[in-house]
Design an enzyme around this catalytic site. Sequence first.
Site, PDB file in Angstrom:
ATOM      1  N   LYS A  56       0.859  -1.176   0.000  1.00  0.00           N
ATOM      2  CA  LYS A  56       0.000   0.000   0.000  1.00  0.00           C
ATOM      3  C   LYS A  56       0.899   1.231   0.000  1.00  0.00           C
ATOM      4  O   LYS A  56       1.990   1.220   0.562  1.00  0.00           O
ATOM      5  CB  LYS A  56      -0.904  -0.003   1.227  1.00  0.00           C
ATOM      6  N   ASN A  80     -13.372   2.532  -4.278  1.00  0.00           N
ATOM      7  CA  ASN A  80     -12.796   2.767  -2.965  1.00  0.00           C
ATOM      8  C   ASN A  80     -12.431   4.227  -2.827  1.00  0.00           C
ATOM      9  O   ASN A  80     -12.051   4.895  -3.793  1.00  0.00           O
ATOM     10  CB  ASN A  80     -11.584   1.850  -2.711  1.00  0.00           C
ATOM     11  N   ASN A 138       3.327   6.482  -6.820  1.00  0.00           N
ATOM     12  CA  ASN A 138       1.885   6.646  -6.979  1.00  0.00           C
ATOM     13  C   ASN A 138       1.551   8.114  -7.212  1.00  0.00           C
ATOM     14  O   ASN A 138       1.175   8.840  -6.299  1.00  0.00           O
ATOM     15  CB  ASN A 138       1.163   6.117  -5.739  1.00  0.00           C
ATOM     16  N   CYS A 141      -3.185   8.364  -7.677  1.00  0.00           N
ATOM     17  CA  CYS A 141      -4.304   7.962  -6.840  1.00  0.00           C
ATOM     18  C   CYS A 141      -5.434   8.981  -6.969  1.00  0.00           C
ATOM     19  O   CYS A 141      -5.244  10.162  -6.678  1.00  0.00           O
ATOM     20  CB  CYS A 141      -3.883   7.843  -5.379  1.00  0.00           C
ATOM     21  N   ILE A 208      -2.767   0.341 -15.186  1.00  0.00           N
ATOM     22  CA  ILE A 208      -3.189   1.666 -14.762  1.00  0.00           C
ATOM     23  C   ILE A 208      -3.612   1.648 -13.285  1.00  0.00           C
ATOM     24  O   ILE A 208      -3.796   0.579 -12.713  1.00  0.00           O
ATOM     25  CB  ILE A 208      -4.395   2.184 -15.580  1.00  0.00           C
ATOM     26  N   THR A 289      -8.205  -6.131  -7.022  1.00  0.00           N
ATOM     27  CA  THR A 289      -9.572  -6.308  -6.529  1.00  0.00           C
ATOM     28  C   THR A 289      -9.963  -7.772  -6.418  1.00  0.00           C
ATOM     29  O   THR A 289     -10.724  -8.149  -5.522  1.00  0.00           O
ATOM     30  CB  THR A 289     -10.552  -5.555  -7.454  1.00  0.00           C
TER      31      THR A 289
END
Length: 332
Positions: A56, A80, A138, A141, A208, A289
């Site tokens: 994460k 999310n 990242n 996001c 992506i 997911t």
Amino acid sequence: MSTAIMDLPNTSVDLSTSIGSLHLPAPTMTASGCAAAGAELAPYLDLSELGAVVTKSVMRQARSGRATPRMAETPSGMLNSIGLQGPGVESFAAHDLPVLEAAGARVVASIAGGDPEEFGELAARLARESAVGALEVNISCPNVANRGLVFACDPGASRAVLEAVSEAVRASGRPDLPVLAKLSPDVTDLVAVARACTDGGATGLTAINTTLGMVVDPVTLRPQLAGVTGGTSGPAIRPIAVRCVWQLTAAKRAGVLPDVPVVGAGGVASGADALQLIAVGACAVQVGTATFADPSAPVRVARELGAELARRGATRLADVVGIAHEPGRGLR
């Protein structure tokens, strides 16, 4: 380990791949944000059997994330709006990395920041950790509170972040540490953003991240997520991911982008799904997911991919990467 995994036939297909200096025994990785730092999946699979664990996104300080409700289901996936919740980089380095290292996992540390300086600090800090085999930056996001922080929507902002990260990595003494820029599909010119990232020092691309979406509660007729919008993931976005990887690979072949590795992500739930991304040019794929319904999915997908390749007469994953761009090289 699940029966579904154990029942899959063994194949002699060489599934190994590389992302710069990071060598992977299998092309499947977790996707950032879907299993915290990765150890949560240990009861369901052997972390060392994965290509890599993508953590994460880590930030400089601890972060509580967005208000609840933060997740919503859709018929073909989920949204999310977690908001980059996490304990901060020092806690990650002290508590999460040692667990992954002890499990034999190859670690891709995802980093996120509010400005290029924070990204650079995180890169410098994590490059000192030998357990970190690559960084995923990242910049994309879509569920941070301020849409202005989505660097990946602007080539100039993307380049500034990657310059800060790549400079920090060079100064760390590990100049060969792979740096992957995670791209957003919510742009009109993906290749322009990708080129800005590679110009800034990215040595690989992940395509992506989730795409921005929204759900309205059918009873209250109000936004179902407290943050209103969230990142859409799951099977619904797989065609978008395939299109994006195709575009990036086509740009590389045309000389518009440098020949950097591309990691495909978005809606992968089976070996056949992974093969689509491999065929259009991904050297590895991330499974996200799907792990909510099947925590063993990243390993299962790798074995299914091996079976798909064996059935088509392929003996090496590397021979199939980008094959969709070469009509004369189609498999059975």
